[in-house]
Write a protein that holds these residues in place. Structure first.
Motif, PDB file in Angstrom:
ATOM      1  N   ALA A   4       0.811  -1.216   0.000  1.00 37.55           N
ATOM      2  CA  ALA A   4       0.000   0.000   0.000  1.00 37.55           C
ATOM      3  C   ALA A   4       0.843   1.265   0.000  1.00 37.55           C
ATOM      4  N   ASP A   5       2.008   1.225   0.608  1.00 41.27           N
ATOM      5  CA  ASP A   5       2.825   2.427   0.785  1.00 41.27           C
ATOM      6  C   ASP A   5       3.807   2.632  -0.355  1.00 41.27           C
ATOM      7  N   GLY A   6       3.323   3.008  -1.524  1.00 39.10           N
ATOM      8  CA  GLY A   6       4.200   3.384  -2.630  1.00 39.10           C
ATOM      9  C   GLY A   6       5.170   2.313  -3.045  1.00 39.10           C
ATOM     10  N   GLU A   7       6.434   2.722  -3.202  1.00 39.16           N
ATOM     11  CA  GLU A   7       7.475   1.819  -3.670  1.00 39.16           C
ATOM     12  C   GLU A   7       7.890   0.864  -2.550  1.00 39.16           C
ATOM     13  N   PRO A   8       7.806  -0.453  -2.791  1.00 42.42           N
ATOM     14  CA  PRO A   8       8.118  -1.416  -1.729  1.00 42.42           C
ATOM     15  C   PRO A   8       9.617  -1.557  -1.489  1.00 42.42           C
ATOM     16  N   ASP A   9       9.952  -2.038  -0.308  1.00 43.97           N
ATOM     17  CA  ASP A   9      11.307  -2.473   0.007  1.00 43.97           C
ATOM     18  C   ASP A   9      11.186  -3.850   0.653  1.00 43.97           C
ATOM     19  N   ALA A  10      12.296  -4.449   1.039  1.00 43.93           N
ATOM     20  CA  ALA A  10      12.273  -5.807   1.577  1.00 43.93           C
ATOM     21  C   ALA A  10      11.408  -5.898   2.831  1.00 43.93           C
ATOM     22  N   GLU A  11      11.533  -4.943   3.731  1.00 44.05           N
ATOM     23  CA  GLU A  11      10.744  -4.981   4.968  1.00 44.05           C
ATOM     24  C   GLU A  11       9.254  -4.845   4.689  1.00 44.05           C
ATOM     25  N   ALA A  12       8.888  -3.987   3.735  1.00 42.44           N
ATOM     26  CA  ALA A  12       7.478  -3.830   3.378  1.00 42.44           C
ATOM     27  C   ALA A  12       6.928  -5.133   2.784  1.00 42.44           C
ATOM     28  N   LEU A  13       7.720  -5.793   1.946  1.00 43.96           N
ATOM     29  CA  LEU A  13       7.292  -7.068   1.378  1.00 43.96           C
ATOM     30  C   LEU A  13       7.080  -8.108   2.474  1.00 43.96           C
ATOM     31  N   LEU A  14       8.034  -8.214   3.396  1.00 40.47           N
ATOM     32  CA  LEU A  14       7.921  -9.179   4.488  1.00 40.47           C
ATOM     33  C   LEU A  14       6.706  -8.886   5.364  1.00 40.47           C
ATOM     34  N   THR A  15       6.459  -7.605   5.647  1.00 40.14           N
ATOM     35  CA  THR A  15       5.317  -7.212   6.478  1.00 40.14           C
ATOM     36  C   THR A  15       4.002  -7.580   5.795  1.00 40.14           C
ATOM     37  N   GLU A  16       3.885  -7.272   4.508  1.00 42.68           N
ATOM     38  CA  GLU A  16       2.650  -7.589   3.773  1.00 42.68           C
ATOM     39  C   GLU A  16       2.420  -9.092   3.693  1.00 42.68           C
ATOM     40  N   MET A  17       3.474  -9.860   3.446  1.00 43.70           N
ATOM     41  CA  MET A  17       3.313 -11.312   3.361  1.00 43.70           C
ATOM     42  C   MET A  17       2.956 -11.901   4.725  1.00 43.70           C
ATOM     43  N   ALA A  18       3.569 -11.392   5.784  1.00 40.37           N
ATOM     44  CA  ALA A  18       3.274 -11.896   7.133  1.00 40.37           C
ATOM     45  C   ALA A  18       1.835 -11.588   7.530  1.00 40.37           C
ATOM     46  N   ALA A  19       1.297 -10.463   7.062  1.00 38.20           N
ATOM     47  CA  ALA A  19      -0.082 -10.089   7.382  1.00 38.20           C
ATOM     48  C   ALA A  19      -1.081 -11.093   6.801  1.00 38.20           C
ATOM     49  N   ALA A  20      -0.700 -11.808   5.765  1.00 37.38           N
ATOM     50  CA  ALA A  20      -1.570 -12.816   5.154  1.00 37.38           C
ATOM     51  C   ALA A  20      -1.562 -14.119   5.951  1.00 37.38           C
ATOM     52  N   ARG A  21      -0.792 -14.179   7.012  1.00 35.48           N
ATOM     53  CA  ARG A  21      -0.672 -15.350   7.875  1.00 35.48           C
ATOM     54  C   ARG A  21      -0.375 -16.638   7.099  1.00 35.48           C
ATOM     55  N   PRO A  22       0.765 -16.654   6.388  1.00 37.58           N
ATOM     56  CA  PRO A  22       1.115 -17.861   5.628  1.00 37.58           C
ATOM     57  C   PRO A  22       1.505 -19.005   6.563  1.00 37.58           C
ATOM     58  N   THR A  23       1.493 -20.192   6.038  1.00 38.47           N
ATOM     59  CA  THR A  23       1.830 -21.363   6.846  1.00 38.47           C
ATOM     60  C   THR A  23       3.111 -22.021   6.341  1.00 38.47           C
ATOM     61  N   PRO A  24       3.850 -22.636   7.263  1.00 42.10           N
ATOM     62  CA  PRO A  24       5.047 -23.371   6.839  1.00 42.10           C
ATOM     63  C   PRO A  24       4.653 -24.581   5.984  1.00 42.10           C
ATOM     64  N   LYS A  25       5.486 -24.886   5.011  1.00 41.12           N
ATOM     65  CA  LYS A  25       5.255 -26.012   4.106  1.00 41.12           C
ATOM     66  C   LYS A  25       6.426 -26.978   4.204  1.00 41.12           C
ATOM     67  N   VAL A  26       6.220 -28.174   3.695  1.00 44.88           N
ATOM     68  CA  VAL A  26       7.321 -29.125   3.553  1.00 44.88           C
ATOM     69  C   VAL A  26       8.193 -28.606   2.420  1.00 44.88           C
ATOM     70  N   ASN A  27       9.486 -28.618   2.614  1.00 48.35           N
ATOM     71  CA  ASN A  27      10.405 -28.042   1.634  1.00 48.35           C
ATOM     72  C   ASN A  27      10.669 -29.022   0.495  1.00 48.35           C
ATOM     73  N   GLU A  28       9.699 -29.130  -0.405  1.00 43.89           N
ATOM     74  CA  GLU A  28       9.844 -30.013  -1.562  1.00 43.89           C
ATOM     75  C   GLU A  28      10.839 -29.478  -2.580  1.00 43.89           C
ATOM     76  N   ALA A  29      11.126 -28.190  -2.507  1.00 40.71           N
ATOM     77  CA  ALA A  29      12.029 -27.568  -3.473  1.00 40.71           C
ATOM     78  C   ALA A  29      13.494 -27.693  -3.073  1.00 40.71           C
ATOM     79  N   ALA A  30      13.768 -28.187  -1.876  1.00 36.83           N
ATOM     80  CA  ALA A  30      15.142 -28.177  -1.366  1.00 36.83           C
ATOM     81  C   ALA A  30      16.133 -28.883  -2.292  1.00 36.83           C
ATOM     82  N   ALA A  31      15.819 -30.098  -2.714  1.00 37.12           N
ATOM     83  CA  ALA A  31      16.770 -30.859  -3.536  1.00 37.12           C
ATOM     84  C   ALA A  31      17.032 -30.205  -4.889  1.00 37.12           C
ATOM     85  N   PRO A  32      15.999 -29.828  -5.661  1.00 39.65           N
ATOM     86  CA  PRO A  32      16.307 -29.202  -6.948  1.00 39.65           C
ATOM     87  C   PRO A  32      16.995 -27.848  -6.826  1.00 39.65           C
TER      88      PRO A  32
END
Length: 166
Positions: free
Chosen positions: A104-132
């Motif tokens: 919402a606040d204009g040009e994003p930075d890393a902290e703004a991205l992390l804050t917005e994503m955390a507000a969506a309350r994401p859940t931990p996943k199994v790391n299926e991407a680790a090997a590739p």
């Protein structure tokens, strides 16, 4: 025709700013995720493969031996470092667009991205991407050790040579 069009090498888009590779040596936007390899803060011999899914922001972080990160209740320090280095490598707007983050606040930075994503309350996943991801990182390291050349590399030739039919 320009020089780079006549060469056997591909043009590389430079990072938006120079990166320090000691903490996050490998970061990519691929397979619908921001993903990469992050060095451990406590052991030089340990690395973590961290990722965040685009859209839902499901996240994963584990060692290259598939041991889950201890700080994974929310975005751990490895994921935070990954997002910060992705912003340096690709720019905040491109990372936000890829992950589908609305800031919402204009040009994003890393902290703004992390804050917005955390507000969506994401859940931990199994790391299926680790090997590739770790495998691509090791391949990336192998190419970094090669001396510069314009000669073709056999493993980079995607199409087999054609033979004349007699």
């Amino acid at each position: 025709m320009s020089d780079w069009e006549r060469s056997s090498t591909a043009r590389v888009i430079p990072p938006s700013r120079p990166r320090k590779l000691a903490k996050v040596p490998f970061v990519e936007l691929a397979d619908g995720r921001l993903q990469g390899v992050v060095s451990s803060g406590s052991s030089a011999a340990r690395v973590y493969v961290s990722s965040i899914e685009a859209g839902g922001y499901g996240f994963a972080c584990s060692t290259n031996n598939n041991r889950r990160c201890g700080g994974l209740a929310m975005f751990c320090n490895h994921i935070r470092a990954l997002v910060k280095e992705a912003v340096v490598q690709y720019g905040a707007e491109r990372v936000a667009r890829y992950l589908r983050v609305e800031c919402a606040d204009g040009e994003p930075d890393a902290e703004a991205l992390l804050t917005e994503m955390a507000a969506a309350r994401p859940t931990p996943k199994v790391n299926e991407a680790a090997a590739p991801v770790f495998s691509r990182f090791l391949r990336h390291l192998a190419y970094m050790e090669l001396s510069p050349t314009t000669a073709p590399l056999p493993e980079m030739q995607w199409f087999p040579p054609t033979r004349a039919v007699a």
